[in-house]
Each structure stands twice: as structure tokens, then as C-alpha cells.
Design a protein around this motif. Structure first.
Motif, PDB file in Angstrom:
ATOM      1  N   LYS A  39      -7.732  -1.108  -3.886  1.00 45.47           N
ATOM      2  CA  LYS A  39      -6.334  -1.059  -4.318  1.00 45.47           C
ATOM      3  C   LYS A  39      -5.895  -2.470  -4.705  1.00 45.47           C
ATOM      4  O   LYS A  39      -6.302  -3.452  -4.090  1.00 45.47           O
ATOM      5  CB  LYS A  39      -5.435  -0.503  -3.211  1.00 45.47           C
ATOM      6  N   LEU A  40      -5.057  -2.544  -5.705  1.00 42.76           N
ATOM      7  CA  LEU A  40      -4.734  -3.834  -6.320  1.00 42.76           C
ATOM      8  C   LEU A  40      -3.438  -4.433  -5.799  1.00 42.76           C
ATOM      9  O   LEU A  40      -2.404  -3.771  -5.775  1.00 42.76           O
ATOM     10  CB  LEU A  40      -4.616  -3.669  -7.833  1.00 42.76           C
ATOM     11  N   LEU A 176     -14.085  -0.712 -11.768  1.00 42.26           N
ATOM     12  CA  LEU A 176     -13.169   0.236 -11.143  1.00 42.26           C
ATOM     13  C   LEU A 176     -12.422   1.027 -12.199  1.00 42.26           C
ATOM     14  O   LEU A 176     -12.191   2.230 -12.062  1.00 42.26           O
ATOM     15  CB  LEU A 176     -12.171  -0.517 -10.257  1.00 42.26           C
ATOM     16  N   TRP A 177     -12.049   0.330 -13.284  1.00 43.23           N
ATOM     17  CA  TRP A 177     -11.238   0.935 -14.346  1.00 43.23           C
ATOM     18  C   TRP A 177     -11.718   0.421 -15.688  1.00 43.23           C
ATOM     19  O   TRP A 177     -12.037  -0.759 -15.838  1.00 43.23           O
ATOM     20  CB  TRP A 177      -9.780   0.553 -14.122  1.00 43.23           C
ATOM     21  N   THR A 178     -11.818   1.319 -16.663  1.00 41.18           N
ATOM     22  CA  THR A 178     -12.190   0.940 -18.021  1.00 41.18           C
ATOM     23  C   THR A 178     -11.179   1.540 -18.984  1.00 41.18           C
ATOM     24  O   THR A 178     -10.871   2.739 -18.903  1.00 41.18           O
ATOM     25  CB  THR A 178     -13.603   1.436 -18.384  1.00 41.18           C
ATOM     26  N   GLY A 179     -10.644   0.720 -19.872  1.00 37.95           N
ATOM     27  CA  GLY A 179      -9.661   1.207 -20.829  1.00 37.95           C
ATOM     28  C   GLY A 179     -10.028   0.840 -22.256  1.00 37.95           C
ATOM     29  O   GLY A 179     -10.330  -0.326 -22.540  1.00 37.95           O
ATOM     30  N   GLU A 180     -10.006   1.825 -23.143  1.00 38.81           N
ATOM     31  CA  GLU A 180     -10.169   1.581 -24.575  1.00 38.81           C
ATOM     32  C   GLU A 180      -8.769   1.457 -25.168  1.00 38.81           C
ATOM     33  O   GLU A 180      -7.975   2.390 -25.087  1.00 38.81           O
ATOM     34  CB  GLU A 180     -10.941   2.721 -25.234  1.00 38.81           C
ATOM     35  N   ILE A 181      -8.473   0.308 -25.755  1.00 40.85           N
ATOM     36  CA  ILE A 181      -7.112  -0.031 -26.184  1.00 40.85           C
ATOM     37  C   ILE A 181      -7.072  -0.190 -27.699  1.00 40.85           C
ATOM     38  O   ILE A 181      -7.799  -1.011 -28.263  1.00 40.85           O
ATOM     39  CB  ILE A 181      -6.656  -1.341 -25.505  1.00 40.85           C
ATOM     40  N   ASP A 182      -6.234   0.606 -28.345  1.00 41.31           N
ATOM     41  CA  ASP A 182      -6.026   0.491 -29.786  1.00 41.31           C
ATOM     42  C   ASP A 182      -4.616  -0.027 -30.026  1.00 41.31           C
ATOM     43  O   ASP A 182      -3.637   0.626 -29.662  1.00 41.31           O
ATOM     44  CB  ASP A 182      -6.180   1.847 -30.476  1.00 41.31           C
ATOM     45  N   LEU A 183      -4.500  -1.195 -30.642  1.00 39.77           N
ATOM     46  CA  LEU A 183      -3.200  -1.773 -30.981  1.00 39.77           C
ATOM     47  C   LEU A 183      -2.916  -1.522 -32.454  1.00 39.77           C
ATOM     48  O   LEU A 183      -3.714  -1.880 -33.319  1.00 39.77           O
ATOM     49  CB  LEU A 183      -3.191  -3.278 -30.697  1.00 39.77           C
ATOM     50  N   ALA A 197      -0.144  -5.030 -21.434  1.00 43.25           N
ATOM     51  CA  ALA A 197       0.130  -5.072 -19.993  1.00 43.25           C
ATOM     52  C   ALA A 197       0.956  -3.874 -19.549  1.00 43.25           C
ATOM     53  O   ALA A 197       0.695  -3.293 -18.486  1.00 43.25           O
ATOM     54  CB  ALA A 197       0.848  -6.369 -19.640  1.00 43.25           C
ATOM     55  N   GLN A 198       1.947  -3.487 -20.336  1.00 42.82           N
ATOM     56  CA  GLN A 198       2.774  -2.332 -19.994  1.00 42.82           C
ATOM     57  C   GLN A 198       1.933  -1.069 -19.887  1.00 42.82           C
ATOM     58  O   GLN A 198       2.062  -0.292 -18.934  1.00 42.82           O
ATOM     59  CB  GLN A 198       3.865  -2.142 -21.050  1.00 42.82           C
ATOM     60  N   ALA A 199       1.065  -0.859 -20.882  1.00 42.75           N
ATOM     61  CA  ALA A 199       0.240   0.350 -20.892  1.00 42.75           C
ATOM     62  C   ALA A 199      -0.766   0.345 -19.742  1.00 42.75           C
ATOM     63  O   ALA A 199      -0.979   1.369 -19.080  1.00 42.75           O
ATOM     64  CB  ALA A 199      -0.483   0.473 -22.231  1.00 42.75           C
ATOM     65  N   VAL A 200      -1.382  -0.809 -19.496  1.00 38.20           N
ATOM     66  CA  VAL A 200      -2.376  -0.919 -18.432  1.00 38.20           C
ATOM     67  C   VAL A 200      -1.726  -0.713 -17.069  1.00 38.20           C
ATOM     68  O   VAL A 200      -2.223   0.061 -16.228  1.00 38.20           O
ATOM     69  CB  VAL A 200      -3.089  -2.288 -18.499  1.00 38.20           C
ATOM     70  N   TYR A 201      -0.607  -1.379 -16.822  1.00 34.56           N
ATOM     71  CA  TYR A 201       0.078  -1.244 -15.532  1.00 34.56           C
ATOM     72  C   TYR A 201       0.509   0.201 -15.298  1.00 34.56           C
ATOM     73  O   TYR A 201       0.356   0.733 -14.183  1.00 34.56           O
ATOM     74  CB  TYR A 201       1.294  -2.164 -15.481  1.00 34.56           C
ATOM     75  N   SER A 202       1.053   0.830 -16.326  1.00 34.76           N
ATOM     76  CA  SER A 202       1.488   2.225 -16.201  1.00 34.76           C
ATOM     77  C   SER A 202       0.318   3.131 -15.837  1.00 34.76           C
ATOM     78  O   SER A 202       0.450   4.023 -14.990  1.00 34.76           O
ATOM     79  CB  SER A 202       2.124   2.688 -17.513  1.00 34.76           C
ATOM     80  N   ASP A 203      -0.842   2.890 -16.458  1.00 28.60           N
ATOM     81  CA  ASP A 203      -2.009   3.718 -16.150  1.00 28.60           C
ATOM     82  C   ASP A 203      -2.505   3.450 -14.738  1.00 28.60           C
ATOM     83  O   ASP A 203      -2.872   4.385 -14.013  1.00 28.60           O
ATOM     84  CB  ASP A 203      -3.123   3.453 -17.159  1.00 28.60           C
ATOM     85  N   GLN A 207      -2.867   6.233 -11.915  1.00 24.55           N
ATOM     86  CA  GLN A 207      -4.169   6.454 -11.279  1.00 24.55           C
ATOM     87  C   GLN A 207      -4.165   6.071  -9.799  1.00 24.55           C
ATOM     88  O   GLN A 207      -5.206   6.167  -9.133  1.00 24.55           O
ATOM     89  CB  GLN A 207      -5.254   5.651 -12.010  1.00 24.55           C
ATOM     90  N   GLN A 208      -3.026   5.590  -9.309  1.00 30.83           N
ATOM     91  CA  GLN A 208      -2.850   5.187  -7.903  1.00 30.83           C
ATOM     92  C   GLN A 208      -3.830   4.078  -7.512  1.00 30.83           C
ATOM     93  O   GLN A 208      -4.421   4.094  -6.424  1.00 30.83           O
ATOM     94  CB  GLN A 208      -3.012   6.407  -6.979  1.00 30.83           C
ATOM     95  N   LEU A 209      -3.947   3.091  -8.404  1.00 33.85           N
ATOM     96  CA  LEU A 209      -4.816   1.948  -8.138  1.00 33.85           C
ATOM     97  C   LEU A 209      -4.057   0.792  -7.492  1.00 33.85           C
ATOM     98  O   LEU A 209      -4.692  -0.166  -7.018  1.00 33.85           O
ATOM     99  CB  LEU A 209      -5.479   1.460  -9.431  1.00 33.85           C
TER     100      LEU A 209
END
Length: 214
Positions: A39-40, A176-183, A197-203, A207-209
Motif C-alpha cells: 500500500k502506498l 505492482l501497477w502498470t498503466g498504458e497512458i495515451d495523451l 498524475a490525476q489519472a494515475v492517482y484516481s486509478d 484499485q485500493q493501492l
């Protein structure tokens, strides 16, 4: 604000994308390693782009957003000099000394043309490397070190920019987490960092990380 200029290593000949107005500014597709229960509460943010001019505003924007949301974050440029080649163990030790639960590595995967193309150029790369290893009982498969490179060119505006985020912990060889990000059509590097950062934090929250606050 600095104009976004993420460098391509090869010229990507792609068809024109759907107009920016019809798409969201970011698309995030993420997966979580179910075998890692970390947990982060503190994370190190480490973008690996071609130049320090690109890394700095993106990293600062992500760190600022995470800290505003109560997740302690430290940028890699706060404790690493991108002009120095560090031993892998030194980087790991420093991250441990910061009390980091994880290291978020953001890599640039490419770009699709939607607008103006700038011709090839040579430049000094102060952050060349690939942190493709893992943190715990493994190693980081790269380093910070300067080189001079010639790149195929830059999509300065009207671009779809593709990033990958990987969150490494001490608990597992796999992220722990992998995200494919398209801007979609990012205009400024710091704006792109904030949106990411907004999208990553929300995910991470979904995901309860995130470590629960007492």
C-alpha cells in the motif's frame, strides 16, 4: 510553461488522428499485480524522457499533484544528478532512505502525427537509460548518464503521445501497477504531467493501492 517536445527515436509514419476536440485529454488502461499487497504512502516519481528539459516540468507537476492529494511524493531529480552515472545499488539505497513504498517509472513509448513535424536534430541527453528491472531483490536495468544523440524529429503540436507507467515495489519482481497512458494533443509538459498524475492517482484510489489514513 514549456512547449511539449518529446523526442522520437524514429520517424513514425501514422495516419492523421481523430480531431482532438472529439477525444478526452488522456486515456489510461491499467493492470494490477494481485500478488503484491503493498500500500502506498510515499512514492518516488521517475520519468525517463530524452532530455532534462522534458523530465523536470513533468516530474514536478506529478509530484505536486500527489502531494496535494496527501500522497507523499519525491521527484528523482531532487536526489539524482542526470549528468552522473549512478551505481544501481546507490539509487536503490537512496530510495530506501526516503522511506519510499514504490518507484513510479514513466517511459515515453512514441507519438502519432496529427500536426507539425520538426526536422531531425542532435542534442545532449542528460537522462539516457532504461529502468527495466525491479526494486527488491533484483536491480534497475539502466542508469542516469549523459550522451549525445541525433533523433528522427519531434511532433511539436497536435500529437498523440504514448507513455507507460510502472510502479515497482520491494515486494515483487513484477510491477505492482502498470498503466498504458495515451495523451491527446498535449500542449505543455507540466500540463501533461498534471493530467497524468490525476489519472494515475484516481486509478490507484480505485484499485485500493493507497495506504489508509488514520
Amino acid at each position: 510553461m514549456k512547449t511539449l517536445a518529446l523526442y522520437l527515436t524514429t520517424l513514425l509514419m501514422a495516419a492523421a488522428a481523430i480531431p482532438a476536440s472529439s477525444q478526452a485529454p488522456i486515456k489510461l488502461t491499467a493492470t494490477v499485480n494481485p500478488h503484491d499487497t503493498t500500500k502506498l504512502s510515499t512514492v518516488v516519481v521517475m520519468p525517463l524522457f530524452e532530455t532534462v528539459d522534458n523530465i523536470t516540468p513533468f516530474e514536478k507537476a506529478m509530484v505536486s499533484y500527489f502531494n496535494r492529494r496527501g500522497l507523499k511524493a519525491v521527484g528523482s531529480l531532487e536526489f539524482l544528478d542526470p549528468g552522473i552515472k549512478y551505481p544501481i545499488d546507490a539509487i536503490k539505497h537512496k530510495c530506501d532512505s526516503l522511506g519510499a513504498d514504490a518507484i513510479l517509472v514513466i517511459t515515453y513509448e512514441g507519438s502519432a502525427k496529427t500536426s507539425k513535424y520538426i526536422a531531425p536534430t542532435s542534442y545532449y541527453s542528460g537522462a539516457d537509460g532504461n529502468f527495466g528491472g525491479y526494486w527488491g531483490d533484483g536491480y534497475w536495468g539502466g542508469y542516469y548518464g549523459g550522451t549525445t544523440m541525433t533523433v528522427g524529429g519531434t511532433w511539436a503540436e497536435g500529437a498523440l503521445v504514448y507513455l507507460t507507467g510502472k510502479l515497482y515495489t520491494r515486494a515483487s519482481k513484477e510491477p505492482l501497477w502498470t498503466g498504458e497512458i495515451d495523451l491527446n494533443n498535449p500542449k505543455y509538459i507540466d500540463e501533461a504531467g498534471n493530467i497524468t498524475a490525476q489519472a494515475v492517482y484516481s486509478d490507484w484510489k480505485t484499485q485500493q493501492l493507497l495506504k489508509k489514513k488514520h
